[in-house]
Design an enzyme around this catalytic site. Structure first.
Site, short mmCIF file in Angstrom:
data_model
loop_
_atom_site.label_atom_id
_atom_site.label_comp_id
_atom_site.label_asym_id
_atom_site.label_seq_id
_atom_site.Cartn_x
_atom_site.Cartn_y
_atom_site.Cartn_z
N HIS A 136 -6.14 2.31 3.50
CA HIS A 136 -6.57 2.67 2.14
C HIS A 136 -7.07 4.10 2.11
O HIS A 136 -8.20 4.39 2.51
CB HIS A 136 -7.67 1.69 1.68
CG HIS A 136 -8.11 1.91 0.27
ND1 HIS A 136 -9.42 1.83 -0.11
CD2 HIS A 136 -7.41 2.23 -0.84
CE1 HIS A 136 -9.50 2.09 -1.41
NE2 HIS A 136 -8.30 2.33 -1.86
N GLU A 139 -10.06 3.77 4.84
CA GLU A 139 -10.46 2.39 5.12
C GLU A 139 -9.25 1.68 5.73
O GLU A 139 -8.22 1.53 5.06
CB GLU A 139 -10.90 1.67 3.84
CG GLU A 139 -12.28 2.09 3.34
CD GLU A 139 -12.71 1.33 2.09
OE1 GLU A 139 -13.92 1.15 1.88
OE2 GLU A 139 -11.84 0.92 1.27
P1 NAI Z 1 1.69 6.36 -8.86
O1 NAI Z 1 2.13 5.61 -10.07
O2 NAI Z 1 1.26 7.76 -9.01
O3 NAI Z 1 2.89 6.36 -7.81
C1 NAI Z 1 3.66 5.23 -7.48
C2 NAI Z 1 5.05 5.74 -7.09
O4 NAI Z 1 5.78 4.66 -6.51
C3 NAI Z 1 5.87 6.20 -8.30
O5 NAI Z 1 6.29 7.53 -8.05
C4 NAI Z 1 7.05 5.23 -8.34
O6 NAI Z 1 8.25 5.85 -8.74
C5 NAI Z 1 7.12 4.76 -6.91
N1 NAI Z 1 7.72 3.43 -6.78
C6 NAI Z 1 7.45 2.33 -7.51
N2 NAI Z 1 8.16 1.29 -7.04
C7 NAI Z 1 8.88 1.73 -5.99
C8 NAI Z 1 9.78 1.13 -5.09
N3 NAI Z 1 10.09 -0.13 -5.19
N4 NAI Z 1 10.33 1.90 -4.12
C9 NAI Z 1 10.00 3.20 -4.00
N5 NAI Z 1 9.15 3.82 -4.83
C10 NAI Z 1 8.58 3.10 -5.81
O7 NAI Z 1 0.60 5.47 -8.18
P2 NAI Z 1 -0.55 5.92 -7.16
O8 NAI Z 1 -1.78 6.27 -7.92
O9 NAI Z 1 0.02 6.88 -6.21
O10 NAI Z 1 -0.87 4.55 -6.43
C11 NAI Z 1 -0.04 4.04 -5.42
C12 NAI Z 1 -0.79 2.99 -4.64
O11 NAI Z 1 -1.97 3.57 -4.08
C13 NAI Z 1 -1.29 1.82 -5.48
O12 NAI Z 1 -1.24 0.67 -4.70
C14 NAI Z 1 -2.73 2.19 -5.80
O13 NAI Z 1 -3.52 1.08 -6.05
C15 NAI Z 1 -3.13 2.85 -4.50
N6 NAI Z 1 -4.25 3.77 -4.56
C16 NAI Z 1 -4.37 4.66 -5.60
C17 NAI Z 1 -5.44 5.54 -5.64
C18 NAI Z 1 -5.56 6.54 -6.74
O14 NAI Z 1 -6.64 7.14 -6.89
N7 NAI Z 1 -4.52 6.79 -7.52
C19 NAI Z 1 -6.46 5.54 -4.58
C20 NAI Z 1 -6.22 4.62 -3.51
C21 NAI Z 1 -5.16 3.76 -3.54
#
Ligand code: NAI
Ligand code: 3HC
Length: 700
Positions: free
Chosen positions: A433, A445
């Site tokens: 994490h 984490e």
């Molecule tokens: P985001 O929406 O910015 O990025 C997600 C990306 O994944 C998108 O670019 C999308 O096109 C891609 N994607 C979706 N399905 C896919 C697939 N099947 N194969 C390949 N690519 C795919 O989301 P973000 O904020 O980067 O979050 C990603 C993960 O990280 C989530 O699980 C979130 O809970 C976690 N997270 C987010 C934080 C934050 O502050 N944004 C902090 C810590 C964890």
């Protein structure tokens, strides 16, 4: 083996510090050094000394484990010992390799000549332990470097490389083999009969400040923001000032009084706790340090959004080639472009060379086919936060990745065990994490699933170090450690606003406590829409009988998402990050209080602090009780490295221990009676408080 070993090279006596792993200058080393120098002085066949360190380094300074304990009788304190050997008529040459930190550097400064190996780091980091260089460092360093440089080095506590050290006059000679070069220098002293040059007698560095003492006032003003709430940095400045205004011995006596005052204060105790907590965190009781780990030579990241892009940069920054997989070409291009822009921004600020930027970009490859991940040693998934999507992704990874690849998820709220169950190899699955922005935030984490193997746990803990993160092992639960404790803190901060406080009052209390910013400013910085979306998605499952404030939702409904829209809890002038209290928000808050049937009241700063931080500590107690963190000091590390909890308070659990758990349990009991179920005291908190124990006692 004795703590100081003497070896003869003709007329030169080599005194080798021998106290692994870092040659801490504990009682045995100090006695040994004193005896060896005395013996050499009495021996006519000895013409000069070389002081060196055996093993990894010269010395990391005083033995921190001895702090706060009475020194054994007849053992000199470090400062007196260094004074004594500096006065020797026979030349002493320091041969320094690895690190000379704190008392280690002070010892070298007390020698008459310093030879240093090229990769050595030197510095006086005492201030990071809430104390000051009290073995003569504040008196000798400015004599060599000049006052301005000494102020900077001592107050920032940073270690520097040899080129910088040579430029400042701290180092006399750089040599690939410092021991041989030091022996040669000692022989030169013997042959020439030159009188040793004692740092205490070199006053040139003090001249400028004697003529213009305003330098101290200017420096104090400049450090005020960073040193807020701290005593040690100010004591450092006073001591350097004393070096300028007093004769050497008086300056030393002044320095001694100042360090003694700091040594047992809460600031130093908390920072010592932080130092040891940061090292303890890497130790996992059932995963011994010799547990085999998987080599991580290549990595994969799925999803190149906010987090995936940052995580890819983290690998590239550590020199690990990484393949990023996105679902479409468009998303991939956009993600890679963001990475390029990020690097370019760092380069344009002069913090990354063009060459280095290109090298790192060259380590990142994009793809839209999962097959590109077949050979990766670890794959970190960072796709949308939806269980269905994650399960599908892990199913596909299971089919494609090599058998011993580690499959990691960056989920922040989902059940890692359920994600692992989507594969045929749950023992290879783990949570990593990262925090946003992943390439900047130090905390990682590592989430241990029910079935994660010990090898996988050991590997991700080691990986954290390789990629420059502080890895903390946590268990599977909603929000893990950091965000789970953040939730009641944010909740109460909004309740307080509904009851009578204003965002800037709450933020000021938290800022004055030592956080870089309060909860409302932090929300504006992070973006308020993320939390709003999550709250809307979870609205249906929210228990009706629990208090809920809609103020944050109403702010978002007005399109105020924080800094990015120039309006959130505060308003912002274009291009300026300074939060300005906004009457529009205050009007909204007044109305919300009225609608909730709350008569607004004056809320004291003390209540704000306790209402925000005691529930946070209370949640920490539940986390400990459930075994979601290994020890209370790990929780402290999470909060100090990921959430800006002030290091001089030692983290929330240590801070709570400092206050006394009885006080916290009593206040939580009162809050519970006043505000209901959300404030239920954690059973562990009540139990430890009743037994007169602390969180640090838990599990011992
Ligand atoms: P985001 O929406 O910015 O990025 C997600 C990306 O994944 C998108 O670019 C999308 O096109 C891609 N994607 C979706 N399905 C896919 C697939 N099947 N194969 C390949 N690519 C795919 O989301 P973000 O904020 O980067 O979050 C990603 C993960 O990280 C989530 O699980 C979130 O809970 C976690 N997270 C987010 C934080 C934050 O502050 N944004 C902090 C810590 C964890
Ligand atoms: N005293 C006691 N133990 C120390 C120590 C010290 N000064 N410095 C390091 N250690 C211990 C660590 O706790 C760790 O123990 P563990 O293996 O049981 O966990 C072990 O030595 C190895 O330390 P690191 O994991 O930190 O080793 P690294 O190689 O990563 O880092 C270092 C080396 C940069 C020297 C780092 O250890 C460090 O920063 N040490 C502290 C330096 C310092 O603050 N010195 C000032 C001391 S105060 C002083 O000198 C007062 C004087 O002015 C009067």
């Amino acid at each position: 083996m004795s703590a100081v070993e003497t070896e003869r090279r003709g007329a030169v006596a080599i005194l080798k510090l021998n106290n692994p792993p870092v040659n801490g200058l504990g009682a045995a080393v100090r006695s040994g050094l004193q005896a060896a120098v005395k013996e050499g002085l009495a021996d006519e066949s000895v013409g000069a000394f070389v002081v060196a360190g055996s093993g990894r380094m010269f010395s990391a300074g005083a033995d921190i484990r001895e702090f706060g304990k009475a020194p054994p009788p007849d053992v000199p304190n470090l400062g007196d010992l260094i004074d004594e050997i500096e006065l020797s008529d026979k030349p002493l040459v320091a041969a320094v390799h690895g690190t000379a930190a704190g008392g280690g550097l002070e010892l070298a400064l007390g020698c008459h000549y310093r030879v240093v190996a090229p990769k050595t780091k030197v510095g006086l980091p005492e201030v990071t332990l809430g104390i000051l260089p009290g073995a003569g460092g504040t008196q000798r360093l400015p004599r060599l470097t000049g006052v301005e440089t000494a102020l900077k080095l001592i107050v920032e506590g940073r270690l520097i490389g040899v080129d910088e050290a040579k430029k400042y006059g701290i180092v006399d000679e750089i040599a690939d083999d410092p021991l041989e070069a030091a022996v040669a220098a000692a022989e030169r002293f013997i042959t020439s009969g030159d009188r040793p040059q004692r740092t205490r007698e070199r006053d040139a560095g003090l001249e400028a400040a004697k003529t213009d003492p305003s330098i101290f006032e200017v420096f104090r003003k400049g450090m005020a923001r960073r040193a807020r709430g701290l005593n040690a940095p100010y004591a450092c400045v006073r001591c350097i000032e004393a070096a300028v205004t007093m004769p050497f011995d008086e300056g030393r006596a002044f320095e001694h009084r100042e360090i003694m005052e700091l040594m047992n204060a809460d600031e130093a105790r908390s920072m010592r706790h932080a130092f040891f907590a940061e090292r303890e965190v890497a130790k996992i009781p059932d995963v011994p340090s010799d547990t085999p780990t998987h080599p991580i030579e290549t990595a994969g990241v799925i999803g190149c959004g906010t987090m995936g892009g940052g995580i890819a940069m983290v690998f590239a920054n550590a020199g690990i080639p990484v393949t990023v997989v996105e679902s479409t070409d468009e998303a991939l291009d956009a993600g890679l472009e963001k990475i390029r822009a990020n690097y370019a921004a760092t380069a344009s600020k002069g913090r990354l060379s063009e060459d280095e930027m290109n090298k790192r970009l060259g380590l990142i490859t994009g793809a839209t086919a999962y097959e590109a991940l077949a050979e990766a040693d670890i794959v970190v998934e960072a796709v949308f936060e939806e269980m269905g999507v994650k399960e599908e992704v892990f199913g596909r990874l299971d089919a494609i990745c090599k058998p011993d690849a580690i499959l990691a998820t960056n989920t922040s709220t989902l059940d890692v065990n359920q994600i692992a169950a989507a594969t045929s190899r749950p023992e290879q699955v783990v949570g990593t994490h990262f925090f946003s922005p992943a390439n900047v935030m130090r905390l990682l984490e590592n989430v241990r699933g029910e079935k994660s193997s010990k090898e996988v746990v050991a590997t991700v803990m080691k990986l954290a170090k390789t990629i420059g993160k502080v890895g903390v092992l946590v268990g599977v639960c909603d929000g893990f450690v950091g965000n789970r404790m953040l939730a009641p803190y944010l909740r109460e901060s909004v309740f307080l606003v509904e009851e009578g406080a204003l965002p800037h009052q709450v933020d000021k209390v938290i800022y004055d406590f030592g956080f870089p910013m309060g909860p409302f400013q932090m929300g504006d910085l992070a973006g308020l829409d993320v939390g709003w979306r999550i709250r809307k998605a979870k609205a249906a499952e929210r228990p009706n009988h629990l208090r809920y404030s809609s103020v944050a939702d109403q702010i978002c409904e007005m399109g105020r998402f924080g800094q990015k829209t120039s309006a959130g809890w505060y308003r912002y002038e274009p291009g300026n990050r300074n939060p300005i209290p906004d009457p529009e928000v205050e009007a909204l808050i007044m109305k919300a209080s009225e609608e909730a049937g709350i008569t607004r009241r004056e809320i004291s700063d003390e209540e704000i602090l306790e209402r925000c931080l005691f529930p946070l500590v209370n949640e920490g107690a539940r986390i400990l009780e459930e075994g979601m963190a290994l020890r209370s000091s790990d929780v402290d590390v999470v909060w100090m490295s990921g959430y800006g909890f002030p290091r001089h308070r030692g983290g929330p659990m240590f801070w709570a221990d400092t206050i006394g758990l009885k006080r916290i349990a009593d206040r939580m009991t009162e809050f519970h009676a006043e505000h209901g179920e959300l404030m239920t005291p954690a059973p562990l908190l009540l139990e430890l408080a009743a037994a007169g124990k602390s969180f640090a006692d838990f599990g011992k």
